[in-house]
Enzyme design. Sequence first.
Site, PDB file in Angstrom:
ATOM      1  N   ARG A   1      -4.006  10.354  -4.790  1.00  0.00           N
ATOM      2  CA  ARG A   1      -2.438  10.257  -4.736  1.00  0.00           C
ATOM      3  C   ARG A   1      -2.030  10.084  -3.513  1.00  0.00           C
ATOM      4  NH1 ARG A   1      -3.356   9.580  -9.455  1.00  0.00           N
ATOM      5  NH2 ARG A   1      -2.215  10.361 -11.111  1.00  0.00           N
TER       6      ARG A   1
ATOM      7  N   GLU B   1       4.926   2.666  -3.582  1.00  0.00           N
ATOM      8  CA  GLU B   1       4.221   1.542  -4.211  1.00  0.00           C
ATOM      9  C   GLU B   1       5.027   0.457  -4.887  1.00  0.00           C
ATOM     10  OE1 GLU B   1       0.740   3.228  -6.466  1.00  0.00           O
ATOM     11  OE2 GLU B   1      -0.120   3.805  -4.582  1.00  0.00           O
TER      12      GLU B   1
ATOM     13  N   HIS C   1      -3.991   0.061  -5.421  1.00  0.00           N
ATOM     14  CA  HIS C   1      -3.998   1.167  -6.429  1.00  0.00           C
ATOM     15  C   HIS C   1      -5.009   0.677  -7.634  1.00  0.00           C
ATOM     16  CE1 HIS C   1      -1.902   5.011  -8.282  1.00  0.00           C
ATOM     17  NE2 HIS C   1      -2.971   5.018  -9.200  1.00  0.00           N
TER      18      HIS C   1
END
Length: 525
Positions: free
Chosen positions: A238, A267, A286
Amino acid sequence: MHPKGNALKKILVSDPIAPAGVSVLTDAGFEVIDKSESDAGDLSNFVSDISGWVIRSGTKVDSDILENANGLQVIGRAGVGVDNIDIPSATRKGIVVMNTPDVNTVSAAEHTIAMMLSLSRNIPTGHAGLASGEWNRHALVGSELRGKTLGIVGMGKIGREVMARCRSFDMKILGYDPFLNPELFNPEEVVITDLDSLLKEADFITIHVPMTDETRDLINTEKFAMMKPSARIINVARGGIINESDLADALNSETIAGAAIDVFTEEPVPSDHPLLSAKNIVVTPHLGASTVEAKEGVSIAVCEQVRDYLLEGKLTGALNMPISDPAKLGEIQPFLDLAESMGSIQSQLAGDVINTVHVECAGTIEEIKPVALAFLKGLLKSRSPERLNFINAEALAVERGITIEESRSSDSGAYTNLIRTTAVSAGEKTRIDGSVFEGGRLRLVNILGYEMDVTPRGTMIFSTNKDVPGVIGKVGTMLGENGINIGAYLLSRKNTDGEAFAVIRVDSPCEPDVLQALANLPEIT
């Protein structure tokens, strides 16, 4: 088996899922309404007569749209995050919310290995150089994984999958997880140690912990200074666990040798993000769970979960439904909320490694099992990298070496209902009791043996002090000098021990140095 009656006939799919997932539903005889290209306004026209709803992250399920979903029994989220679902509203309407927390484990572990190899062998830099017409073979000497020390921060499912793969590289494995009993691991496979020792010894460090207040900025300038100059760090967990500004500084100053980062605090990443221009870094957008297998896997898994609930009442991956009778849920929900809060408090009061927990229900509480599961959810929330729900909480507790004891008693003392909880850590017991008062009001009525009447909400400081004059004034002054406002100051005492116990509700969290200053007051024990 096929659904019986109109109540089980229609399932709405409002985000793109793999065809294999849709087939799970149609093969079971459900009518699938595919509105994955529709907007929220269009969806309100379809929810009135559906029994199931399958979504990803694109659909927002709020209280307004649920108001019209009178036949809806289950919402299935293909993936992990459920921020786009109003779970309290769904719970009040007796709607089960499910997700698929474990499907991405292998994908995340493999992406970690890919990042580690790309970093150690300069693969992105080599590719970019060739694409620019350069041949920098001699400038891109890499490093073998064989014989190196890997430090795994967080030994949950993904951490253990990474460990299994890296043992095949003949790497020495160090593990850090303060909430897992070291006896659960084979010392020939992994050496469990403290975080600072791991950071000092490891050649590669990989992060696999959840993002919590405790893990935010876990790796910062101070921690980078402990690492070897040749160390490389990988984060596929994370964003925010590694302080991104501090990491950029550590890379550019060559405090460490490299980093591979898949997750970010913000993000999509802004174009001026400091890591995009940092030295010796590999970045990906990601991609930890972005594999064909994982995407198909979550689609199939969520559709199987929705199918199995509607046909057989199975609660795989349920986030808000500990019992199979929705009619009872509204009745026991306050007890579940209380138990989860008590678990969270016990997690903070107990030591790092909890060995045993005991949950006892007394008085009018009939549903012991869901109360115990709610307690475990609260207990493990900040201790587990896995996403917790009523189905996996007990298994994850057992996996961490915690013995779970449940009991029922007719003795609820002066209360109509009572939940008694104890946690044992390193031989020390902590006790918290709670009760639900009339109107669904949650109360803590016994904390560490002191009788109290405390609503479990917000930020609370627990302290014991000598039962002498002036303590409240000193504590209030110290907090005030640090800009912290007291909302309530509740005291309890035992006449026999000369000590008082205080619960101080404050309007904002306290920094560690403020708490330490409070602890250093002579009257505070």
